[in-house]
Motif scaffolding. Structure first.
Motif, PDB file in Angstrom:
ATOM      1  N   ALA A  49       0.832  -1.210   0.000  1.00 53.84           N
ATOM      2  CA  ALA A  49       0.000   0.000   0.000  1.00 53.84           C
ATOM      3  C   ALA A  49       0.863   1.254   0.000  1.00 53.84           C
ATOM      4  CB  ALA A  49      -0.935  -0.006   1.209  1.00 53.84           C
ATOM      5  N   LEU A  64       2.560   1.685  -3.507  1.00 53.97           N
ATOM      6  CA  LEU A  64       1.645   2.194  -4.533  1.00 53.97           C
ATOM      7  C   LEU A  64       1.271   3.648  -4.264  1.00 53.97           C
ATOM      8  CD1 LEU A  64      -0.716  -0.872  -5.071  1.00 53.97           C
ATOM      9  CD2 LEU A  64       0.954   0.060  -6.683  1.00 53.97           C
ATOM     10  N   ALA A  65       1.052   3.979  -2.989  1.00 52.41           N
ATOM     11  CA  ALA A  65       0.725   5.369  -2.643  1.00 52.41           C
ATOM     12  C   ALA A  65       1.867   6.295  -3.033  1.00 52.41           C
ATOM     13  CB  ALA A  65       0.435   5.480  -1.145  1.00 52.41           C
ATOM     14  N   SER A  82      -3.558   8.134  -3.424  1.00 55.81           N
ATOM     15  CA  SER A  82      -2.554   7.883  -2.385  1.00 55.81           C
ATOM     16  C   SER A  82      -3.190   7.907  -1.002  1.00 55.81           C
ATOM     17  CB  SER A  82      -1.432   8.925  -2.482  1.00 55.81           C
ATOM     18  OG  SER A  82      -0.509   8.773  -1.433  1.00 55.81           O
ATOM     19  N   LEU A 100      -5.212   4.703  -0.412  1.00 55.23           N
ATOM     20  CA  LEU A 100      -4.339   3.546  -0.194  1.00 55.23           C
ATOM     21  C   LEU A 100      -3.770   3.544   1.221  1.00 55.23           C
ATOM     22  CD1 LEU A 100      -2.486   3.462  -3.621  1.00 55.23           C
ATOM     23  CD2 LEU A 100      -3.749   1.544  -2.619  1.00 55.23           C
ATOM     24  N   GLY A 155      -5.044   0.809   3.537  1.00 51.99           N
ATOM     25  CA  GLY A 155      -4.022  -0.211   3.349  1.00 51.99           C
ATOM     26  C   GLY A 155      -3.013  -0.300   4.471  1.00 51.99           C
TER      27      GLY A 155
END
Length: 437
Positions: free
Chosen positions: A28, A31-32, A193, A196, A200
């Motif tokens: 997470a 990806l953010a 973002s 996530l 996440g």
């Protein structure tokens, strides 16, 4: 799948960076980070084009880039306490939401040039708090051992990769959508973002607070960080090479003109350093054990700027690119140094220390660019870059000696630093052996 950090010993089928992606929270965060980095790159390109289109002023257009760097010092010094005073997930999400709001206001047709620059400045003030909190959160997710080092390294690799492809993609995007439309895309990346990070990552309590006002708490943290001889030496060794290494990048255009290679040469010169950095970090992170990375920190940090001295003979394009790539590869020293830095900083101070680190790194690179440009007004570019290589090597060697000397001092817990680091290295070496390295 469990949210808890996965130890190296528990993942015999995975080595190097692959271990990181077994941890849901890190996925997470990764990806953010990719989304927010994409948003920043797009906004920088779009704002530069937008401001120039509205004003016709090259100065104001260039100022949009400067405003992305200069406020780091303010945010890092005065707001670093946010990273420790409030729950980290709340800080990260709030920063993303604030940046998304700024991007949305930039996209409004009624926003004037002054407003665009002010909003750009606001994002830059928030950035060190966000980056410092994220770095501290990585220690919560990955622990403060080898996984943290690899996680930090992977995020740096993504950042360096954005230098190679991000601005080109931003330019292509602007052929399809107008600048204000691109800023709406930036808003969406910050929102992505925030989502996530909110859903996440786990909620964790604040690291601590002494009840004082935020500014006092932040400045107190900065004093503690910079007042500790060990932490100060590590920070300076993290900052010094980038300060000198920006010289050939900042002067790529005039150097290309000096050796007569044209505009294409400028792009190649600017790509060489990040390519070397990515290659060096990937090799060190995937092929070397934690013990080996610790052993090469000080020699590599001392020598990483030495390839720049080849500019003394005004090399052609290919030799200059090779020298820059070698200098970039030397940045792999940061993997071991990151580990020492985390070990040296008390947990209650970690968020503020990481924020100070981020703010100082950005600020000192800006200073390095400015000094290189000023020197190039009086001396040939080849002379300036050579001087940066020589002075930088001397400074880094002195700082390496200081870092070595501080190993004899005791940590806040009363254990000798050298003993603590050596025990950590042996443990990581054992873990690495178990996983097959």
């Amino acid at each position: 799948m469990s949210d808890e950090p996965i130890s190296e010993a528990c993942a015999p089928e995975s080595t190097g960076y692959l271990r990181l992606f077994k941890i849901r929270e890190f996925r997470a965060v990764f990806l953010a980070y990719a989304f927010s980095l994409l948003g920043i790159v797009v906004s920088e390109v779009a704002l530069t084009v937008l401001v120039y289109g509205l004003t016709g002023s090259p100065l104001l257009s260039a100022l949009t880039f400067a405003l992305g760097m200069l406020p780091y010092l303010v945010g890092g010094a005065l707001l670093s306490g946010i990273a420790d005073r409030y729950p980290p997930r709340r800080v990260l999400v709030a920063c993303d939401v604030l940046c998304a709001g700024c991007a949305a206001l930039m996209a409004l047709p009624a926003t004037p040039v002054f407003g665009l620059l002010a909003l750009r400045c606001a994002i830059a003030v928030v950035s060190p708090v966000f980056n410092g909190t994220r770095m501290a959160t990585l220690t919560d997710i990955l622990g403060d051992g080898d996984l943290f080092v690899l996680g930090r390294s992977l995020l740096r690799i993504v950042s360096q990769s954005s230098v190679l492809v991000g601005f080109g993609l931003g330019g292509v995007l602007l052929t399809v959508v107008p600048p204000r439309g691109a800023l709406l895309i930036t808003m969406c990346t910050f929102v992505a973002s925030a989502l996530l990070l909110r859903y996440g990552t786990k909620r964790r309590p604040a690291r601590g607070s002494d009840g004082s006002a935020l500014m006092k708490y932040s400045l107190s943290g900065a004093r503690q960080v910079l007042g500790d001889r060990r932490i100060r030496a590590l920070l300076l060794l993290l900052w010094a090479p980038p300060m000198f290494m920006v010289a050939p990048e900042a002067l790529a255009a005039p150097y290309a003109d000096e050796i007569g290679v044209g505009v294409a040469g400028v792009g190649l010169l600017m790509c060489a350093l990040p390519v070397g950095t990515i290659a060096g970090e990937l090799y060190a992170g995937s092929a070397l054990s934690a013990t080996t990375r610790a052993r090469i920190v000080l020699p590599l940090a001392s020598l990483t700027l030495l390839p720049l001295t080849v500019y003394a003979v005004t090399p052609g394009l290919l030799p200059a690119m090779l020298a820059l790539a070698l200098a970039g590869a030397g940045s792999a020293y940061t993997l071991g140094l990151d580990r020492w830095f985390v070990d040296a900083v008390p947990e209650a101070l970690r968020g503020r220390a990481m924020t100070v680190h981020t703010a100082g790194l950005m600020t000192i690179q800006g200073v390095g660019m400015a000094l290189a440009g000023l020197a190039a007004e009086f001396f040939a570019v080849s002379t300036v870059v050579t001087a940066a290589g020589v002075l930088g090597t001397v400074c880094c060697a002195a700082l390496a000696a200081e870092v070595r000397a501080t190993r004899r001092h005791r940590t806040t817990g009363g254990e000798p630093v050298g003993v603590r680091e050596r025990a950590t290295e042996l443990r990581d070496g054992a873990d690495h052996h178990v996983t097959g390295g």
